[in-house]
Design a protein around this motif. Structure first.
Motif, PDB file in Angstrom:
ATOM      1  N   SER A 115       0.774  -1.218   0.156  1.00 37.25           N
ATOM      2  CA  SER A 115      -0.062  -0.044  -0.047  1.00 37.25           C
ATOM      3  C   SER A 115       1.034   1.518   0.106  1.00 37.25           C
ATOM      4  O   SER A 115       2.001   1.162   0.390  1.00 37.25           O
ATOM      5  CB  SER A 115      -0.824  -0.034   1.301  1.00 37.25           C
ATOM      6  OG  SER A 115      -1.746  -1.151   1.456  1.00 37.25           O
ATOM      7  N   GLU A 153      -3.410  -8.889  11.847  1.00 41.62           N
ATOM      8  CA  GLU A 153      -3.297  -8.325  10.504  1.00 41.62           C
ATOM      9  C   GLU A 153      -4.116  -9.200   9.361  1.00 41.62           C
ATOM     10  O   GLU A 153      -3.476 -10.350   9.454  1.00 41.62           O
ATOM     11  CB  GLU A 153      -2.271  -7.937  10.039  1.00 41.62           C
ATOM     12  CG  GLU A 153      -2.213  -6.895   8.619  1.00 41.62           C
ATOM     13  CD  GLU A 153      -0.888  -6.895   7.832  1.00 41.62           C
ATOM     14  OE1 GLU A 153      -0.856  -6.235   7.162  1.00 41.62           O
ATOM     15  OE2 GLU A 153       0.038  -7.924   8.050  1.00 41.62           O
ATOM     16  N   GLY A 200      -4.244  -9.979   5.531  1.00 40.11           N
ATOM     17  CA  GLY A 200      -3.533  -9.612   4.114  1.00 40.11           C
ATOM     18  C   GLY A 200      -2.095  -9.142   4.623  1.00 40.11           C
ATOM     19  O   GLY A 200      -1.910  -7.869   4.423  1.00 40.11           O
ATOM     20  N   GLY A 251       0.401  -9.931   2.653  1.00 43.86           N
ATOM     21  CA  GLY A 251       1.080  -9.150   1.328  1.00 43.86           C
ATOM     22  C   GLY A 251       2.567  -9.235   1.420  1.00 43.86           C
ATOM     23  O   GLY A 251       3.038  -9.999   1.559  1.00 43.86           O
ATOM     24  N   TRP A 262       5.319  -5.745   4.907  1.00 44.78           N
ATOM     25  CA  TRP A 262       5.927  -4.484   5.446  1.00 44.78           C
ATOM     26  C   TRP A 262       5.018  -3.995   6.584  1.00 44.78           C
ATOM     27  O   TRP A 262       5.383  -3.697   7.407  1.00 44.78           O
ATOM     28  CB  TRP A 262       5.798  -3.532   4.247  1.00 44.78           C
ATOM     29  CG  TRP A 262       6.228  -2.240   4.706  1.00 44.78           C
ATOM     30  CD1 TRP A 262       7.668  -1.992   5.164  1.00 44.78           C
ATOM     31  CD2 TRP A 262       6.179  -0.762   4.161  1.00 44.78           C
ATOM     32  NE1 TRP A 262       7.818  -0.648   5.352  1.00 44.78           N
ATOM     33  CE2 TRP A 262       7.090   0.190   4.739  1.00 44.78           C
ATOM     34  CE3 TRP A 262       4.926  -0.341   3.558  1.00 44.78           C
ATOM     35  CZ2 TRP A 262       6.804   1.597   4.655  1.00 44.78           C
ATOM     36  CZ3 TRP A 262       4.765   0.874   3.626  1.00 44.78           C
ATOM     37  CH2 TRP A 262       5.728   1.929   4.068  1.00 44.78           C
ATOM     38  N   ASN A 263       3.576  -4.092   6.349  1.00 45.70           N
ATOM     39  CA  ASN A 263       2.930  -3.395   7.687  1.00 45.70           C
ATOM     40  C   ASN A 263       3.113  -4.621   8.773  1.00 45.70           C
ATOM     41  O   ASN A 263       3.122  -3.934   9.979  1.00 45.70           O
ATOM     42  CB  ASN A 263       1.394  -3.439   7.124  1.00 45.70           C
ATOM     43  CG  ASN A 263       0.309  -2.625   7.749  1.00 45.70           C
ATOM     44  OD1 ASN A 263       0.923  -1.450   8.273  1.00 45.70           O
ATOM     45  ND2 ASN A 263      -0.709  -3.122   8.226  1.00 45.70           N
ATOM     46  N   GLU A 315      -2.479 -14.475   5.210  1.00 42.41           N
ATOM     47  CA  GLU A 315      -2.421 -14.025   4.074  1.00 42.41           C
ATOM     48  C   GLU A 315      -2.735 -15.365   3.459  1.00 42.41           C
ATOM     49  O   GLU A 315      -2.391 -16.572   3.400  1.00 42.41           O
ATOM     50  CB  GLU A 315      -0.787 -13.939   3.665  1.00 42.41           C
ATOM     51  CG  GLU A 315      -0.711 -13.791   1.992  1.00 42.41           C
ATOM     52  CD  GLU A 315      -1.472 -13.082   1.202  1.00 42.41           C
ATOM     53  OE1 GLU A 315      -1.493 -11.771   1.784  1.00 42.41           O
ATOM     54  OE2 GLU A 315      -1.955 -13.246   0.118  1.00 42.41           O
ATOM     55  N   VAL A 316      -3.649 -15.133   2.322  1.00 48.47           N
ATOM     56  CA  VAL A 316      -4.458 -16.288   1.642  1.00 48.47           C
ATOM     57  C   VAL A 316      -3.739 -17.130   0.570  1.00 48.47           C
ATOM     58  O   VAL A 316      -3.802 -18.199   0.537  1.00 48.47           O
ATOM     59  CB  VAL A 316      -5.857 -15.863   1.206  1.00 48.47           C
ATOM     60  CG1 VAL A 316      -5.550 -14.909  -0.223  1.00 48.47           C
ATOM     61  CG2 VAL A 316      -6.795 -16.975   0.862  1.00 48.47           C
ATOM     62  N   THR A 346      -6.003  -5.262   5.624  1.00 52.02           N
ATOM     63  CA  THR A 346      -5.295  -4.432   4.354  1.00 52.02           C
ATOM     64  C   THR A 346      -5.977  -4.910   3.000  1.00 52.02           C
ATOM     65  O   THR A 346      -5.509  -4.984   2.116  1.00 52.02           O
ATOM     66  CB  THR A 346      -3.993  -4.398   4.267  1.00 52.02           C
ATOM     67  OG1 THR A 346      -3.389  -5.758   4.528  1.00 52.02           O
ATOM     68  CG2 THR A 346      -3.304  -3.851   5.799  1.00 52.02           C
ATOM     69  N   ARG A 371     -10.388 -11.992  -0.779  1.00 56.08           N
ATOM     70  CA  ARG A 371     -10.679 -12.891  -1.920  1.00 56.08           C
ATOM     71  C   ARG A 371     -12.139 -13.379  -2.162  1.00 56.08           C
ATOM     72  O   ARG A 371     -12.595 -13.351  -3.251  1.00 56.08           O
ATOM     73  CB  ARG A 371      -9.791 -14.110  -2.037  1.00 56.08           C
ATOM     74  CG  ARG A 371      -9.344 -14.668  -3.199  1.00 56.08           C
ATOM     75  CD  ARG A 371      -8.268 -15.737  -3.156  1.00 56.08           C
ATOM     76  NE  ARG A 371      -6.916 -15.143  -3.635  1.00 56.08           N
ATOM     77  CZ  ARG A 371      -5.984 -15.747  -3.989  1.00 56.08           C
ATOM     78  NH1 ARG A 371      -6.101 -17.213  -3.907  1.00 56.08           N
ATOM     79  NH2 ARG A 371      -4.729 -15.670  -4.203  1.00 56.08           N
TER      80      ARG A 371
HETATM   81  C1  LIG Z   1      -3.119  -4.799  -0.259  1.00 62.52           C
HETATM   82  S1  LIG Z   1      -2.343  -6.066  -0.183  1.00 62.52           S
HETATM   83  C2  LIG Z   1      -1.891  -6.066   1.292  1.00 62.52           C
HETATM   84  C3  LIG Z   1      -0.542  -5.201   1.689  1.00 62.52           C
HETATM   85  C4  LIG Z   1      -0.007  -5.488   3.020  1.00 62.52           C
HETATM   86  N1  LIG Z   1      -0.451  -5.355   4.188  1.00 62.52           N
HETATM   87  C5  LIG Z   1       1.628  -4.953   2.848  1.00 62.52           C
HETATM   88  O1  LIG Z   1       2.024  -4.673   4.044  1.00 62.52           O
HETATM   89  O2  LIG Z   1       2.311  -5.280   1.933  1.00 62.52           O
HETATM   90  C6  LIG Z   1      -3.881  -7.235   0.176  1.00 62.52           C
HETATM   91  C7  LIG Z   1      -3.451  -8.721   0.405  1.00 62.52           C
HETATM   92  O3  LIG Z   1      -4.608  -9.556   1.173  1.00 62.52           O
HETATM   93  C8  LIG Z   1      -4.626 -10.666   0.424  1.00 62.52           C
HETATM   94  N2  LIG Z   1      -5.807 -11.340   0.868  1.00 62.52           N
HETATM   95  C9  LIG Z   1      -6.938 -11.208  -0.033  1.00 62.52           C
HETATM   96  N3  LIG Z   1      -7.915 -12.159   0.584  1.00 62.52           N
HETATM   97  C10 LIG Z   1      -7.344 -12.791   1.797  1.00 62.52           C
HETATM   98  C11 LIG Z   1      -7.924 -13.456   2.412  1.00 62.52           C
HETATM   99  N4  LIG Z   1      -9.269 -13.800   2.550  1.00 62.52           N
HETATM  100  N5  LIG Z   1      -7.033 -13.962   3.686  1.00 62.52           N
HETATM  101  C12 LIG Z   1      -5.830 -13.344   3.905  1.00 62.52           C
HETATM  102  N6  LIG Z   1      -5.455 -12.516   3.028  1.00 62.52           N
HETATM  103  C13 LIG Z   1      -6.371 -12.155   2.006  1.00 62.52           C
HETATM  104  C14 LIG Z   1      -3.847 -10.568  -0.812  1.00 62.52           C
HETATM  105  O4  LIG Z   1      -3.650 -11.996  -1.501  1.00 62.52           O
HETATM  106  C15 LIG Z   1      -3.055  -9.356  -0.691  1.00 62.52           C
HETATM  107  O5  LIG Z   1      -1.837  -9.971  -0.621  1.00 62.52           O
END
Ligand SMILES: C[S@@+](CC[C@H](N)C(=O)[O-])C[C@H]1O[C@@H](n2cnc3c(N)ncnc32)[C@H](O)[C@@H]1O
Length: 379
Positions: free
Chosen positions: A96, A118, A120, A122, A125-126, A143-144, A186, A245
């Motif tokens: 982000s 947290e 997501g 990703g 970093w967060n 993370e999924v 996130t 997702r």
């Molecule tokens: C905007 S990114 C997150 C950025 C992250 N916090 C960072 O610091 O880089 C959103 C993330 O949510 C994940 N995501 C989507 N659906 C999800 C779920 N049901 N459970 C966990 N993670 C999920 C995506 O695969 C993606 O990596």
């Protein structure tokens, strides 16, 4: 000072000057520099639409510059299905924008020792920033996508922190480390998974991007009470996160065949209901959460466009000729979607055009609803 450190300090100074980065968080942003979490392959806008890969190895200096822009960086497209020689269509993971990360962390009001979940992970970093403030043992991140989760674990370890990284569906939370003082998502939701409330202690805070199929850009801050419910106001409406997702909104294409549609006209410009005012767009979405929309520009180079709305088998379109005050409407299917959008917009007008911050969300085990001004006034 290395190039990366200089770029990081410049970015952090800009964020502090804009009052986005608080003194509490600055040390974390210095200790966990963003470029250590940006993957070696990122995706940038491609000519003609979509996304094209850019590799660190091809131009390390350009890659580093991008890592320290105050923008989101796309780190995965199409759930990883598109090779980095192809053209990506849908953003499925990103790091982000630093300002948004800092603003969300600030809103979370964390203190050392708090337990944080947290959703997501990703790039990680967060989670790294959180770990720096509350302690790595207190951070759980889900993370999924297994490939993304593994990459984050590696980046986190290389940065010297090891929060718990769970590969799984964040909608379920992670009972193993509950209860949490704070939950931060996130990825955006249309429905807050109740597990997040159940796994947060009374008085704890849940911060999540929230949207409807019509309008995705809000951020809601919920406080959990002693009765297993959570409620609170929308605190922003300018953040567009990708969906969790399982809650992705459909993205229908306009039909090729317009036969059978009912024709009428409107004097309400589609920009009023979907573009000019983010509070109007938010409110229309709250009234019509399952309706998705799309603007399609005319291909003759003019400023003319068509506004489309879709829900199930129903669709509507409004053709806008630049400068005209009356526009042709076509509506098809069991629902008259443009009429519904007009009515939702009139509702917003009749209620004194409330800003997004006057709306709130209430989440109970068996239901959730958006309210205006007070819990007893569901929208
Ligand atoms: C905007 S990114 C997150 C950025 C992250 N916090 C960072 O610091 O880089 C959103 C993330 O949510 C994940 N995501 C989507 N659906 C999800 C779920 N049901 N459970 C966990 N993670 C999920 C995506 O695969 C993606 O990596």
């Amino acid at each position: 000072m290395s190039d990366a450190e200089a770029l990081n300090r410049r970015l952090l100074d800009e964020m502090a000057a804009a009052d986005v980065l608080s003194d509490q968080w600055r040390p974390a942003f210095l200790a966990m520099p963003r470029h250590r979490f940006v993957p070696g392959v990122i995706w940038v806008d491609a000519e003609g639409g979509g996304f094209t890969a850019r590799r660190r190895d091809d131009d390390p200096a350009a890659w580093l510059e991008i890592a320290y822009t105050n923008d989101a960086i796309v780190t995965q497209v199409d759930d990883g299905a598109t090779p980095d020689t192809g053209t990506g269509r849908r953003v499925t993971s990103s790091i982000s924008a630093p300002s948004i990360v800092a603003a969300m962390l600030r809103r979370l009001e964390v203190e050392a020792g708090m337990r944080v979940l947290e959703i997501g992970t990703g790039t990680g970093w967060n989670a790294a920033l959180l770990a720096h403030v509350v302690g790595e043992q207190n951070v759980t991140t889900i993370e999924v996508d297994a490939v993304i989760a593994e990459r984050a674990r590696k980046a986190l370890a290389e940065a010297g922190v090891s929060p718990t990284v769970v590969t799984g569906d964040g909608a379920e939370g992670f009972q193993g480390n509950a209860p949490y003082d704070r939950v931060i998502a996130t990825a955006a939701v249309q429905h807050v998974p109740y597990s997040w409330v159940a796994q947060t202690r009374p008085g704890g805070i849940i911060l999540t991007p929230w949207g409807t199929a019509y309008d995705n850009g809000a951020l809601v801050l919920l406080t959990v009470d002693e009765h297993g419910a959570a409620h609170g106001r929308f605190v922003d409406n300018t953040v567009a996160f990708m969906w969790l997702r399982a809650q992705r909104a459909p993205r229908p294409d306009p039909p090729n065949d317009l036969a059978g549609a009912a024709e009428s006209t409107t004097t309400l410009h589609p920009d009023a209901v979907a573009w000019d005012d983010i509070s109007a767009s938010f409110a229309v979405g709250v009234r019509l959460p399952d309706v998705s929309k799309r603007f399609v520009d005319a291909d003759d180079g003019s400023d003319d466009f068509t506004f489309w709305a879709f829900s199930g088998p129903s669709w509507a379109c409004v053709d806008v000729t630049d400068g005209a005050s009356t526009h042709r409407v076509l509506q098809y299917g069991p629902r008259n979607l443009w009429d519904e959008i007009e009515a939702a917009y009139r509702w917003w007008e009749q209620n004194e055009r409330p800003l997004t911050g006057r709306f709130g969300l209430a989440v109970f085990p068996d239901r959730q609803y958006v309210y205006l001004d007070s819990l007893d006034n569901p929208v």
